[in-house]
Design an enzyme around this catalytic site. Structure first.
Site, PDB file in Angstrom:
ATOM      1  NE  ARG A  37      -3.208  -0.862   3.050  1.00  0.00           N
ATOM      2  CZ  ARG A  37      -4.403  -1.301   2.708  1.00  0.00           C
ATOM      3  NH1 ARG A  37      -5.238  -0.527   2.072  1.00  0.00           N
ATOM      4  NH2 ARG A  37      -4.790  -2.517   3.022  1.00  0.00           N
ATOM      5  CB  ALA A  39      -0.297   5.173   3.650  1.00  0.00           C
ATOM      6  N   GLY A 183     -25.074  -8.644   7.459  1.00  0.00           N
ATOM      7  CA  GLY A 183     -24.189  -9.109   8.529  1.00  0.00           C
ATOM      8  C   GLY A 183     -24.274  -8.193   9.743  1.00  0.00           C
ATOM      9  CD  GLU A 206     -26.109 -12.234  11.605  1.00  0.00           C
ATOM     10  OE1 GLU A 206     -25.274 -11.347  11.367  1.00  0.00           O
ATOM     11  OE2 GLU A 206     -25.849 -13.461  11.534  1.00  0.00           O
ATOM     12  CB  VAL A 240     -28.669 -11.125   0.925  1.00  0.00           C
ATOM     13  CG1 VAL A 240     -28.656 -10.525  -0.464  1.00  0.00           C
ATOM     14  CG2 VAL A 240     -29.293 -10.144   1.920  1.00  0.00           C
ATOM     15  CG  ASP A 316      -6.707  -9.288  10.877  1.00  0.00           C
ATOM     16  OD1 ASP A 316      -6.593  -9.260  12.112  1.00  0.00           O
ATOM     17  OD2 ASP A 316      -7.453  -8.515  10.237  1.00  0.00           O
ATOM     18  CG  HIS A 448     -18.756   9.862  43.551  1.00  0.00           C
ATOM     19  ND1 HIS A 448     -19.761   9.062  43.048  1.00  0.00           N
ATOM     20  CD2 HIS A 448     -19.348  11.019  43.960  1.00  0.00           C
ATOM     21  CE1 HIS A 448     -20.915   9.708  43.162  1.00  0.00           C
ATOM     22  NE2 HIS A 448     -20.688  10.892  43.711  1.00  0.00           N
TER      23      HIS A 448
HETATM   24  P1  FAD Z   1      -3.504  -5.514   8.134  1.00  0.00           P
HETATM   25  O1  FAD Z   1      -3.846  -4.324   8.921  1.00  0.00           O
HETATM   26  O2  FAD Z   1      -4.516  -6.093   7.227  1.00  0.00           O
HETATM   27  O3  FAD Z   1      -2.190  -5.147   7.331  1.00  0.00           O
HETATM   28  C1  FAD Z   1      -1.635  -6.013   6.408  1.00  0.00           C
HETATM   29  C2  FAD Z   1      -0.859  -5.194   5.399  1.00  0.00           C
HETATM   30  O4  FAD Z   1      -0.121  -6.084   4.582  1.00  0.00           O
HETATM   31  C3  FAD Z   1      -1.743  -4.391   4.468  1.00  0.00           C
HETATM   32  O5  FAD Z   1      -1.394  -3.026   4.529  1.00  0.00           O
HETATM   33  C4  FAD Z   1      -1.465  -4.972   3.077  1.00  0.00           C
HETATM   34  O6  FAD Z   1      -1.434  -3.982   2.070  1.00  0.00           O
HETATM   35  C5  FAD Z   1      -0.076  -5.562   3.273  1.00  0.00           C
HETATM   36  N1  FAD Z   1       0.226  -6.673   2.369  1.00  0.00           N
HETATM   37  C6  FAD Z   1      -0.525  -7.760   2.101  1.00  0.00           C
HETATM   38  N2  FAD Z   1       0.131  -8.595   1.260  1.00  0.00           N
HETATM   39  C7  FAD Z   1       1.313  -8.016   1.019  1.00  0.00           C
HETATM   40  C8  FAD Z   1       2.452  -8.387   0.241  1.00  0.00           C
HETATM   41  N3  FAD Z   1       2.491  -9.540  -0.413  1.00  0.00           N
HETATM   42  N4  FAD Z   1       3.490  -7.530   0.194  1.00  0.00           N
HETATM   43  C9  FAD Z   1       3.477  -6.350   0.873  1.00  0.00           C
HETATM   44  N5  FAD Z   1       2.451  -5.965   1.617  1.00  0.00           N
HETATM   45  C10 FAD Z   1       1.390  -6.788   1.704  1.00  0.00           C
HETATM   46  N6  FAD Z   1      -9.741  -3.844  14.900  1.00  0.00           N
HETATM   47  C11 FAD Z   1      -9.720  -3.354  16.150  1.00  0.00           C
HETATM   48  O7  FAD Z   1      -9.004  -3.871  16.998  1.00  0.00           O
HETATM   49  N7  FAD Z   1     -10.490  -2.270  16.497  1.00  0.00           N
HETATM   50  C12 FAD Z   1     -11.299  -1.664  15.609  1.00  0.00           C
HETATM   51  O8  FAD Z   1     -11.967  -0.687  15.949  1.00  0.00           O
HETATM   52  C13 FAD Z   1     -11.345  -2.157  14.287  1.00  0.00           C
HETATM   53  N8  FAD Z   1     -12.128  -1.573  13.363  1.00  0.00           N
HETATM   54  C14 FAD Z   1     -12.129  -2.043  12.090  1.00  0.00           C
HETATM   55  C15 FAD Z   1     -12.961  -1.441  11.170  1.00  0.00           C
HETATM   56  C16 FAD Z   1     -13.000  -1.887   9.867  1.00  0.00           C
HETATM   57  C17 FAD Z   1     -13.888  -1.205   8.868  1.00  0.00           C
HETATM   58  C18 FAD Z   1     -12.154  -2.971   9.476  1.00  0.00           C
HETATM   59  C19 FAD Z   1     -12.172  -3.452   8.066  1.00  0.00           C
HETATM   60  C20 FAD Z   1     -11.333  -3.587  10.391  1.00  0.00           C
HETATM   61  C21 FAD Z   1     -11.319  -3.142  11.713  1.00  0.00           C
HETATM   62  N9  FAD Z   1     -10.515  -3.743  12.675  1.00  0.00           N
HETATM   63  C22 FAD Z   1     -10.529  -3.270  13.965  1.00  0.00           C
HETATM   64  C23 FAD Z   1      -9.648  -4.891  12.367  1.00  0.00           C
HETATM   65  C24 FAD Z   1      -8.207  -4.449  12.181  1.00  0.00           C
HETATM   66  O9  FAD Z   1      -8.142  -3.484  11.159  1.00  0.00           O
HETATM   67  C25 FAD Z   1      -7.322  -5.635  11.849  1.00  0.00           C
HETATM   68  O10 FAD Z   1      -7.484  -6.621  12.845  1.00  0.00           O
HETATM   69  C26 FAD Z   1      -5.863  -5.251  11.783  1.00  0.00           C
HETATM   70  O11 FAD Z   1      -5.647  -4.262  10.806  1.00  0.00           O
HETATM   71  C27 FAD Z   1      -4.993  -6.472  11.468  1.00  0.00           C
HETATM   72  O12 FAD Z   1      -3.666  -6.099  11.420  1.00  0.00           O
HETATM   73  P2  FAD Z   1      -2.594  -6.911  10.557  1.00  0.00           P
HETATM   74  O13 FAD Z   1      -1.293  -6.222  10.799  1.00  0.00           O
HETATM   75  O14 FAD Z   1      -2.697  -8.346  10.845  1.00  0.00           O
HETATM   76  O15 FAD Z   1      -3.042  -6.744   9.044  1.00  0.00           O
END
Ligand code: FAD
Length: 469
Positions: A37, A39, A183, A206, A240, A316, A448
């Protein structure tokens, strides 16, 4: 020219990857982080936690100004929505924070490698830049931190305009008249709340017969009632099965989950939020011999090691709750392990939070889980209606519920529906980390008047009578 070589290379610059990389560099390891990405910050900062919370905050202010300030004797008139400014503010919050990670990389001497990483085997990773240019780097340890993406729903083609994932729902150009959210999980309810507050009719469809199924059932029922009172419509036990474009509208075919007659529900925006799936596309896992589990997640040994020596995975993309703080804890712990220290994550105390109003948060076991495991437990509850601070603020919806072991009184779980529940739950997370009893929480000073006094009262209620009811 010899390729650049690292002690540890993170693939993915999300909360797992960037926290892991910063910590590893701080522990003296030569560290790189590959991110495709533009950023840093991953899903969380760019299209997840942060932009959703920015819109939740802004939309809450809008709703408050439009409907609730009058009760406080604050008269406002002519409240109107400037969606463009709201979205621009959200974008700026995201940019400021992602730039912050860039700064932290520089400060901690983490090499930011821009491009898509692919495992070549033998400790090598190929990085392809946006312009197609390739470079190969070597690393003693490689960490897969590639995160997740939205699970698609067969029959619904995502265009991020009318049929959207959370990414499209964070960037709509106008308030839909009718948004259907498929969902009733965290993301659907948060983004559904945003658009309802801004004026959309929101219907949540749901499959199961309850919303937020992983959270406490009793409080989940109360939560649904509160959201319904706010104007959200729920169709539970329905699915759905198809979508058809009809002019500016989308006609959805909706059927009872258990089978039965189908009906048509028309919407102008459909948010598909049925879950997220691990993201491993184009990573070259097969070639490198990295095994996946039955759900397509990278398989680890419980200490982040995959079946291939020198390759690890966090966040994740592996088993466990898909939450940013879970990914961060894993990144931190793995960095310690790779630096020869003893990294560890206590998953028992990982909280879950839904950032609606009121918020809904939980940690540890639910009553359903304790019953299924045959654990004898006691329950203490306290409603915010009887909490002075909540009453003063006019935010009395919700309850605190604490579950403790019947014999030892050790806190096994807590579930909070109410104002600031996501912050309040942290008190119980800390208590559980120290293996506190409900009595420990009850005998701890609580300022409090604070919302936290509801937590203290619920802890008192585990063994005796509450004081304020
Ligand atoms: P990610 O944040 O998914 O980052 C993985 C990165 O790897 C990405 O930037 C991707 O571009 C990069 N990537 C993938 N493949 C490659 C490759 N081959 N080479 C180079 N780069 C690559 N969690 C919370 O705890 N609180 C919240 O409030 C919350 N709100 C959310 C709201 C939404 C709308 C969404 C969609 C998710 C939310 N989450 C929330 C979940 C949270 O965003 C994820 O759990 C978290 O981002 C996971 O972190 P990560 O580092 O595992 O992966």
């Amino acid at each position: 020219m010899a390729e650049e070589s690292f002690d540890v290379l993170f693939i993915g610059g999300g909360p797992g990857g960037y926290i892991g990389a910063i910590k590893a560099a701080q522990l003296g390891l030569k560290t790189g982080c590959v991110e495709k990405r533009d950023a840093l910050g991953g899903v969380c900062l760019n299209i997840g936690c942060i932009p959703s919370k920015a819109l939740l905050s802004s939309s809450e202010k809008f709703e408050e100004a439009a409907h609730h300030l009058g009760a406080h004797g604050v008269k406002v008139s002519g409240v109107s929505l400037d969606l463009k400014t709201m979205m621009a503010r959200k974008d700026k919050v995201v940019t400021d924070l992602t730039k912050g990670i860039e700064f932290l990389f520089k400060k901690n001497k983490v090499t930011h490698l821009k491009g898509t990483g692919k495992l070549l085997g033998g400790g090598k990773v190929e990085i392809t830049g946006a312009d197609g240019a390739k470079q190969v780097v070597a690393a003693k340890n490689i960490v897969i931190a590639t995160g997740s993406d939205s699970t698609p729903l067969p029959g619904l083609a995502i265009d991020e305009k009318k049929i959207v994932t959370s990414t499209g729902a964070l960037a709509l150009e106008k308030v839909p008249e009718h948004m259907v959210v498929i969902g009733g999980g965290v993301i659907g309810l948060e983004l559904g709340s945003v658009w309802r507050r801004l004026g959309a009719k929101v219907t949540v469809i749901e499959f199961l017969d309850r919303i937020v199924p992983a959270m406490d059932g009793e409080l989940g029922g109360m939560f649904q009632k509160i959201l319904t009172k706010q104007g959200m419509e729920f169709r539970l036990g329905q699915k759905v099965t198809a979508a058809k474009s009809k002019g500016a509208k989308i006609d959805l075919t909706v059927e009872p989950a258990k089978g039965g007659a189908a009906e048509t529900v028309s919407a102008d925006v459909v948010l598909v939020s049925i879950g997220r799936r691990p993201y491993t596309e184009g990573l070259g896992l097969e070639k490198a011999g990295v095994a996946l589990d039955e759900k397509g997640r990278v398989k680890t040994d419980g200490h982040f090691a995959t079946n291939v020596q020198g390759i690890y995975a966090i966040g994740d993309v592996i088993a466990g709750p898909m939450l940013a703080h879970k990914a961060e804890e894993e990144g931190f712990a793995l960095a310690e392990i790779l630096a020869g220290q003893k990294g560890h994550v206590n998953y028992e105390t990982c909280p879950s939070i839904v950032y609606t109003a009121p918020e809904f948060a939980g940690v540890g076991k639910t009553e359903e889980e304790l019953k299924a495991a045959g654990v004898q437990y006691k329950v203490g509850k306290f409603p915010f209606m009887a909490n002075g601070r909540a009453k003063a603020a006019g935010e009395t919806d919700g309850t605190v519920k604490i579950l403790a072991d019947a014999k030892s009184d050790r806190v096994l779980g807590a579930h909070i529906l109410g104002p600031g529940a996501g912050t309040l739950i942290q008190e119980i997370v800390t208590a559980m980390e120290f293996q506190a009893s409900a009595e420990d929480v009850a005998r701890t000073f609580h300022g409090h008047p604070t919302h936290n006094e509801a937590v203290k009262e619920a802890a008192i209620a585990v063994t005796g009578k509450t004081l304020s009811m």
